[in-house]
Enzyme design. Structure first.
Site, PDB file in Angstrom:
ATOM      1  N   ASP A 183       0.857  -1.186   0.000  1.00 12.26           N
ATOM      2  CA  ASP A 183       0.000   0.000   0.000  1.00 12.26           C
ATOM      3  C   ASP A 183       0.889   1.231   0.000  1.00 12.26           C
ATOM      4  O   ASP A 183       2.024   1.185   0.502  1.00 12.26           O
ATOM      5  CB  ASP A 183      -0.916  -0.004   1.230  1.00 12.26           C
ATOM      6  CG  ASP A 183      -1.911   1.150   1.238  1.00 12.26           C
ATOM      7  OD1 ASP A 183      -2.358   1.556   0.140  1.00 12.26           O
ATOM      8  OD2 ASP A 183      -2.248   1.648   2.329  1.00 12.26           O
ATOM      9  N   HIS A 184       0.383   2.295  -0.549  1.00 14.45           N
ATOM     10  CA  HIS A 184       1.102   3.566  -0.510  1.00 14.45           C
ATOM     11  C   HIS A 184       0.840   4.262   0.824  1.00 14.45           C
ATOM     12  O   HIS A 184      -0.307   4.456   1.222  1.00 14.45           O
ATOM     13  CB  HIS A 184       0.652   4.475  -1.662  1.00 14.45           C
ATOM     14  CG  HIS A 184       1.157   4.035  -2.993  1.00 14.45           C
ATOM     15  ND1 HIS A 184       0.413   4.131  -4.140  1.00 14.45           N
ATOM     16  CD2 HIS A 184       2.337   3.483  -3.362  1.00 14.45           C
ATOM     17  CE1 HIS A 184       1.107   3.670  -5.160  1.00 14.45           C
ATOM     18  NE2 HIS A 184       2.280   3.275  -4.708  1.00 14.45           N
ATOM     19  N   TYR A 237      -4.715   4.804   0.390  1.00 20.36           N
ATOM     20  CA  TYR A 237      -5.845   4.020  -0.126  1.00 20.36           C
ATOM     21  C   TYR A 237      -5.539   3.229  -1.394  1.00 20.36           C
ATOM     22  O   TYR A 237      -6.378   3.142  -2.280  1.00 20.36           O
ATOM     23  CB  TYR A 237      -7.067   4.924  -0.363  1.00 20.36           C
ATOM     24  CG  TYR A 237      -7.297   5.953   0.702  1.00 20.36           C
ATOM     25  CD1 TYR A 237      -7.632   5.574   2.002  1.00 20.36           C
ATOM     26  CD2 TYR A 237      -7.169   7.318   0.431  1.00 20.36           C
ATOM     27  CE1 TYR A 237      -7.844   6.520   2.993  1.00 20.36           C
ATOM     28  CE2 TYR A 237      -7.376   8.269   1.425  1.00 20.36           C
ATOM     29  CZ  TYR A 237      -7.707   7.858   2.697  1.00 20.36           C
ATOM     30  OH  TYR A 237      -7.903   8.799   3.681  1.00 20.36           O
ATOM     31  N   HIS A 238      -4.368   2.599  -1.477  1.00 16.70           N
ATOM     32  CA  HIS A 238      -4.008   1.844  -2.674  1.00 16.70           C
ATOM     33  C   HIS A 238      -3.566   0.411  -2.361  1.00 16.70           C
ATOM     34  O   HIS A 238      -2.521  -0.036  -2.847  1.00 16.70           O
ATOM     35  CB  HIS A 238      -2.888   2.568  -3.438  1.00 16.70           C
ATOM     36  CG  HIS A 238      -3.245   3.949  -3.865  1.00 16.70           C
ATOM     37  ND1 HIS A 238      -2.294   4.924  -4.092  1.00 16.70           N
ATOM     38  CD2 HIS A 238      -4.442   4.538  -4.101  1.00 16.70           C
ATOM     39  CE1 HIS A 238      -2.894   6.053  -4.446  1.00 16.70           C
ATOM     40  NE2 HIS A 238      -4.195   5.830  -4.450  1.00 16.70           N
ATOM     41  N   PRO A 239      -4.325  -0.354  -1.573  1.00 22.93           N
ATOM     42  CA  PRO A 239      -3.909  -1.727  -1.287  1.00 22.93           C
ATOM     43  C   PRO A 239      -3.884  -2.581  -2.548  1.00 22.93           C
ATOM     44  O   PRO A 239      -4.739  -2.466  -3.419  1.00 22.93           O
ATOM     45  CB  PRO A 239      -4.973  -2.225  -0.300  1.00 22.93           C
ATOM     46  CG  PRO A 239      -6.172  -1.383  -0.565  1.00 22.93           C
ATOM     47  CD  PRO A 239      -5.629  -0.034  -0.962  1.00 22.93           C
TER      48      PRO A 239
END
Length: 529
Positions: free
Chosen positions: A291-292, A466-468
């Site tokens: 994630d980011h 919010y980038h899983p």
């Protein structure tokens, strides 16, 4: 209760809607799309700035939480994901980014055949309806609207000039062959309204696509090594649906591995611990989570030109609302970032390793509302984290959210990159272009002077952006979950298409990449038909 359909797509999110919409183009084919959430009837889902209202909504978002993060002082990090038609594309920040050319070349080098940049480019192009028109790398006439901002902001423009002032390039297109530089973001909007994946691919409705909402998948039906259907909960009933051709799992980086594990596909020891019969030992399911991570520099502004000021009074809200209704312009068209920057901050990086989202408003938590003073934000995000986490089962029940261990900042490179990114943000703030707009750095503030202070700020205040991704990794090795055709290893008739198949997270926001994966999955199914 059983019914038949040609294709079942599980999850009406970024990739799932693209898969369903494209499979519906097969002559005579029937498609059933199962979505655990509800219809996209809430008006805030269609107004760009509405993500502030929907991201943590009690029914529109899943509102996951990580387990206590060891490198973040045991904090649990909220992970909102869309629980509605359109999935997270209906509640996200609308920024349209593909990632770097080098990301896809890296996938290809990881034995993901057919996933180099030249392989995926046609699917990005055919998805796009870019208002700038078509060219060698962009498309027009596709289902997904991609638009320039309808309302700029003077501080957002000053941020771009600040980057140029310190020697960074200016760019018109973050989705070009070279990503590096500062410029304006494009967004997934059309005429001032959000274009979610559901809006793009399945509105207006298609007669051969049946959309079932409130349908939470319990498990996959697997017979003799082949996925033949789905069992799901809907309206208090347990239902089954059988697929004549294929099942495509598009539940996202959290639900896709959960559903596989609940169906008996995963690490055998973990499955037995929850009383789940093992159909296939697949230890890679739920691993490789990426994630980011972001940390945000918050500033008080010297002038009342931020969204904080617009929404501070009833008159400001009325004016913004009226402008949006009459013109589809103004502050209500703001995405989660207006301008941005991709830059290299680590000496070993050949391409940008940090991304800035410049936001003309400020809040310590979106759920707490905006600050009462003029303010703006520089969000610093590391693009290629080396830390890896896991998704594991909490129980053998689909109703129990899986356990999320993001393991943020466990890798030294990640810590170094975040600190260097924050230092770059401060250099930007000190430029002639941006300094006149700044009254003070509100967070972390001047007391955070050393590298150790900045890292501690990340530990105390850093968050997901919010980038899983990565939890059903594509590849040909024993740890991979799907192959280059997105077929689940060892199971016939089943593919996974969403951000979970990414071997490594893309260098930027992941919605566009997820939609591309949906487009490419549908094309591979069509070719095999």
């Amino acid at each position: 209760m059983q019914a038949d359909t040609d294709f079942i797509v599980i999850g009406a999110g970024s990739a799932g809607c693209a898969v369903a919409g494209r499979l519906a183009e097969i002559p005579g084919a029937t498609v059933t799309l199962l979505e655990a959430g509800g219809r996209d009837n809430n008006p805030w889902l269609h107004i760009p700035v509405g993500y502030a209202k929907t991201m943590y909504h009690p029914t529109i978002s899943w509102n996951f939480m990580t387990e206590p993060e060891p490198e973040l002082h045991g904090r649990r990090i909220p992970w909102p994901r869309g629980r509605v038609l359109g999935g997270t594309s209906a509640i996200n920040g609308l920024v349209y980014l593909r990632g770097q050319v080098e990301d896809f070349e890296h996938w290809r080098q990881m034995d993901c055949r057919g996933w180099g940049f030249e392989d995926v480019l046609p699917f990005f192009r055919q998805a796009e309806d870019n208002e700038r028109g078509a060219d060698a790398i962009h498309g027009a006439g596709g289902p997904l609207a991609v638009s320039d901002l309808r309302d700029s902001n003077p501080i957002s423009a000053a941020f771009i000039e600040a980057a140029v002032e310190i020697g960074l390039p200016r760019t018109r297109d973050f989705n070009g062959i070279v990503q590096e530089g500062a410029g304006w973001y494009q967004t997934t909007t059309r005429n001032g309204r959000r274009c979610s994946s559901f809006t793009a691919y399945l509105r207006p409705a298609r007669p051969n696509v049946r959309v079932e909402t409130g349908a939470q998948t319990r498990r996959l039906l697997i017979e003799d090594g082949r996925c033949v259907g789905v069992e799901y909960n809907q309206g208090g009933q347990v239902k089954q649906l059988r697929a004549r051709r294929e099942v495509v799992l598009s539940g996202g980086a959290i639900h896709s591995p959960q559903i596989l594990m609940l169906s008996g596909i995963g690490d055998a020891e973990q499955l037995r611990a929850h009383g789940i019969p093992v159909l296939r030992h697949a230890p890679g399911v739920g691993r490789n989570l990426q994630d980011h991570f972001q940390a945000r520099l918050l500033f008080r502004a010297t002038q009342k030109v931020t969204l904080n000021d617009v929404l501070a009074s009833p008159f400001g809200k009325f004016k913004a609302g009226l402008e949006y209704i009459l013109k589809r312009t103004g502050p209500l068209t703001y995405a989660a970032a207006t301008s941005g920057l991709f830059a290299k901050v680590l000496p070993q990086s050949a391409t940008p390793d940090v991304q800035f989202h410049f936001i003309p408003f400020s809040a310590e938590k979106m759920s707490d509302g905006l600050h009462k003073f003029p303010g703006f934000t520089m969000s610093v995000c590391q693009l290629r984290p080396e830390s890896r986490g896991t998704i594991t089962l909490a129980s053998g029940r689909v109703e129990d959210a899986p356990l999320i261990h993001a393991n943020y900042l466990t890798a030294q490179t990640d810590r170094d990159c975040m600190v260097a990114g924050l230092q770059l943000g401060r250099r930007l703030a000190a430029t002639n272009a941006l300094r006149p707009w700044i009254a003070e750095e509100f967070l972390p503030g001047p007391a955070a002077a050393s590298d150790e202070d900045l890292l501690e700020f990340c530990r105390q205040h850093g968050n997901t952006i919010y980038h899983p991704s990565g939890t059903c990794r594509m590849g040909e090795d024993d740890g991979a979950v799907v192959n280059s055709q997105l077929k689940v290893h060892g199971i016939e008739g089943l593919r996974v298409a969403d951000a979970s198949i990414m071997p490594t997270v893309l260098s930027g926001n992941t919605n566009a990449g997820s939609i591309m994966i949906g487009e490419k999955c549908a094309a591979m199914i069509k070719t095999a038909a």
